[in-house]
Design a protein around this motif. Structure first.
Motif, PDB file in Angstrom:
ATOM      1  N   ARG A  18      -6.179   5.366 -11.864  1.00  7.99           N
ATOM      2  CA  ARG A  18      -7.426   4.643 -12.112  1.00  7.99           C
ATOM      3  C   ARG A  18      -7.805   4.608 -13.586  1.00  7.99           C
ATOM      4  O   ARG A  18      -8.694   3.861 -13.979  1.00  7.99           O
ATOM      5  CB  ARG A  18      -8.551   5.264 -11.284  1.00  7.99           C
ATOM      6  CG  ARG A  18      -8.381   5.006  -9.785  1.00  7.99           C
ATOM      7  CD  ARG A  18      -9.425   5.728  -8.970  1.00  7.99           C
ATOM      8  NE  ARG A  18      -9.209   5.505  -7.529  1.00  7.99           N
ATOM      9  CZ  ARG A  18      -9.792   6.189  -6.570  1.00  7.99           C
ATOM     10  NH1 ARG A  18     -10.644   7.167  -6.872  1.00  7.99           N
ATOM     11  NH2 ARG A  18      -9.543   5.929  -5.302  1.00  7.99           N
ATOM     12  N   SER A 119      -5.794  -3.965  -8.395  1.00  2.00           N
ATOM     13  CA  SER A 119      -6.887  -3.850  -7.425  1.00  2.00           C
ATOM     14  C   SER A 119      -8.076  -4.653  -7.924  1.00  2.00           C
ATOM     15  O   SER A 119      -8.184  -4.966  -9.120  1.00  2.00           O
ATOM     16  CB  SER A 119      -7.293  -2.382  -7.244  1.00  2.00           C
ATOM     17  OG  SER A 119      -7.885  -1.882  -8.424  1.00  2.00           O
ATOM     18  N   ASP A 120      -8.973  -4.966  -7.019  1.00  2.59           N
ATOM     19  CA  ASP A 120     -10.146  -5.765  -7.403  1.00  2.59           C
ATOM     20  C   ASP A 120     -10.988  -5.039  -8.441  1.00  2.59           C
ATOM     21  O   ASP A 120     -11.425  -5.631  -9.429  1.00  2.59           O
ATOM     22  CB  ASP A 120     -10.974  -6.083  -6.156  1.00  2.59           C
ATOM     23  CG  ASP A 120     -12.166  -6.971  -6.494  1.00  2.59           C
ATOM     24  OD1 ASP A 120     -11.952  -8.129  -6.890  1.00  2.59           O
ATOM     25  OD2 ASP A 120     -13.310  -6.493  -6.371  1.00  2.59           O
ATOM     26  N   GLU A 435      -2.804  -6.727  -2.228  1.00  4.44           N
ATOM     27  CA  GLU A 435      -4.019  -6.937  -1.431  1.00  4.44           C
ATOM     28  C   GLU A 435      -3.691  -7.880  -0.281  1.00  4.44           C
ATOM     29  O   GLU A 435      -2.677  -8.592  -0.329  1.00  4.44           O
ATOM     30  CB  GLU A 435      -5.125  -7.528  -2.311  1.00  4.44           C
ATOM     31  CG  GLU A 435      -5.552  -6.596  -3.428  1.00  4.44           C
ATOM     32  CD  GLU A 435      -6.574  -7.230  -4.351  1.00  4.44           C
ATOM     33  OE1 GLU A 435      -7.134  -6.494  -5.165  1.00  4.44           O
ATOM     34  OE2 GLU A 435      -6.771  -8.455  -4.271  1.00  4.44           O
TER      35      GLU A 435
END
Length: 442
Positions: A18, A119-120, A435
């Motif tokens: 992240r 990722s979004d 996704e």
């Protein structure tokens, strides 16, 4: 079978990435200090490969989809393999080989950058962060135009003085400043080119948050800085960005009005800005239909392109070696002994990416570049509408940056090569994000 994590350790490994958006944004934010930016890139690459090895690539298909891993690798190979093949009989084999080996650092950094937008949440952070950085640089440049100095560059310059007793630029470079330089400073006149290439992120974020009004305000502010920065290549790049971005944001009729108003505004700048007037006058020299006039209009690039064609004839298969253009230029200079438009010394690169690739890596290199572009286009062609929408900013940035009917910085240089590969990774990671995907219509 599936790509669902099968253990808490795997889930933790994925969560450990992240930090990727912050690393990418730090790399871009440090471009005004190239040494530190390169340090962030190298460290990010080392951390990325170390984490992947320690995790034994667990959670790889959750970090990036199979397709994203593949496309990222293909785009890197299309860039790097031409370098490798050019080393076999390069003009300066040691230099070319060192360049090729050092560029291996880009592959793990591309994985990191692609994972940052897979990722979004990561994509939102990364794209908004890039827009914010470019927005701050735009505001800083406007303040320079208003008050005569870039506040951000002044702070960096003072810090440099405190650390090393000298500034970022020499006194001579500061005195000959004839265009807006912004945070990058008078010894690194790339502000217009950088803003033009990364402007799709600014326009996309502004449009999503504030609609047409946001797009128009941001397009005007960024466009004003690009005009005043004076690099004509950036004007062409930005015109392409406006066309590709505005077509969806405004529609064709409103976009035509925007371009018309932009032309009127440019004429106004011609009357009041010496820098813009000088660029327009130099460009108009090409209309004389005289070779010297064309060369003046292109700042001596016809001479450089003549040398590039000579290198292509002499080394058609794999070129003279990546970044060895300067070593071969004297032997291929079509006007030896005459003072060049750019001053003393050889030209460092071909100033046009097709000629750069052909002269330095040969036909083999160009075929590999075309193959990479074809694979990127194929991925776009077969992606569903939702995937295209989330990858549109880096796609527009890549198309405008690689537009062949323009002049370019050296794509095999550390700065511009890093910028272009970053855009490629953001494109691959966002287009092929892991996704839920809707089926593509037949």
């Amino acid at each position: 079978m599936g790509s669902t994590p099968n253990s808490a350790a795997e889930t933790s490994a994925i969560a450990g990435w992240r930090w990727a958006p912050a690393w990418v944004l730090a790399y871009v934010a440090l471009w005004p200090a190239p040494g530190y930016a390169e340090g962030v890139l190298v460290l990010g690459a080392l951390v990325a490969i170390a984490k992947l090895l320690l995790q034994r690539f667990r959670g790889g298909t959750r970090l990036l989809s199979h397709q994203a891993w593949a496309l990222t690798g293909v785009l890197f190979a299309a860039y790097w393999l031409p370098e490798l093949f050019s080393t076999f009989d390069a003009a300066n084999r040691a230099h070319s080989l060192a360049q090729t080996v050092s560029d291996l650092r880009y592959l793990p950094f591309l994985w990191l950058a692609a994972s940052a937008v897979a990722s979004d949440a990561g994509r939102r952070t990364t794209f908004t962060g890039l827009a914010a950085i470019m927005g701050v640089w735009t505001l800083d440049a406007l303040l320079q135009e208003a008050f005569g100095a870039s506040p951000l560059f002044s702070l960096i310059d003072m810090a440099k003085h405190a650390i090393s007793d000298h500034g970022m630029c020499t006194a001579e470079e500061v005195q000959r400043l004839d265009r807006l330089s912004g945070i990058l400073g008078p010894c690194n006149l790339k502000l217009g080119l950088v803003l033009a290439s990364l402007s799709p992120f600014v326009l996309d974020v502004a449009n999503r948050r504030w609609g047409i009004a946001g797009w128009l305000v941001s397009a005007f502010a960024v466009g004003l800085v690009i005009l005043l920065a004076g690099a004509r290549a950036s004007w062409i790049t930005y015109a392409l960005v406006l066309a590709l971005s505005g077509w969806r944001a405004l529609g064709l009729r409103k976009l035509a009005v925007v371009f018309a108003l932009g032309a009127v505004f440019a004429v106004g700048l011609f009357a009041f800005s010496p820098q813009v007037r000088e660029r327009f006058e130099r460009t108009s020299a090409a209309l004389t239909a005289d070779r010297n006039g064309v060369d003046v209009a292109l700042s001596g690039r016809t001479r450089i392109w003549g040398a590039a064609l000579c290198m292509i004839r002499e080394h058609p298969v794999n070129g003279v070696g990546a970044r060895d253009f300067r070593d071969v230029f004297p032997a291929c200079d079509p006007e030896p002994g005459q003072v060049a438009a750019w001053g003393d010394g050889p030209a460092f690169h071909a100033h046009q990416w097709v000629l750069e690739v052909l002269s330095e890596t040969g036909v083999l290199g160009l075929l590999l570049w075309i193959a990479g572009i074809a694979m990127a286009w194929r991925a776009w062609r077969y992606a569903p509408p939702a995937a295209r929408d989330r990858a549109r900013p880096p796609m527009i940035a890549l198309v405008a940056t690689l537009f062949p009917f323009n002049t370019h910085l050296a794509f095999y240089s550390t700065f511009w090569g890093g910028l272009t590969l970053l855009l490629a990774a953001l494109y691959a990671g966002s287009l092929l994000a892991n996704e839920p995907r809707e089926p593509h219509p037949a």
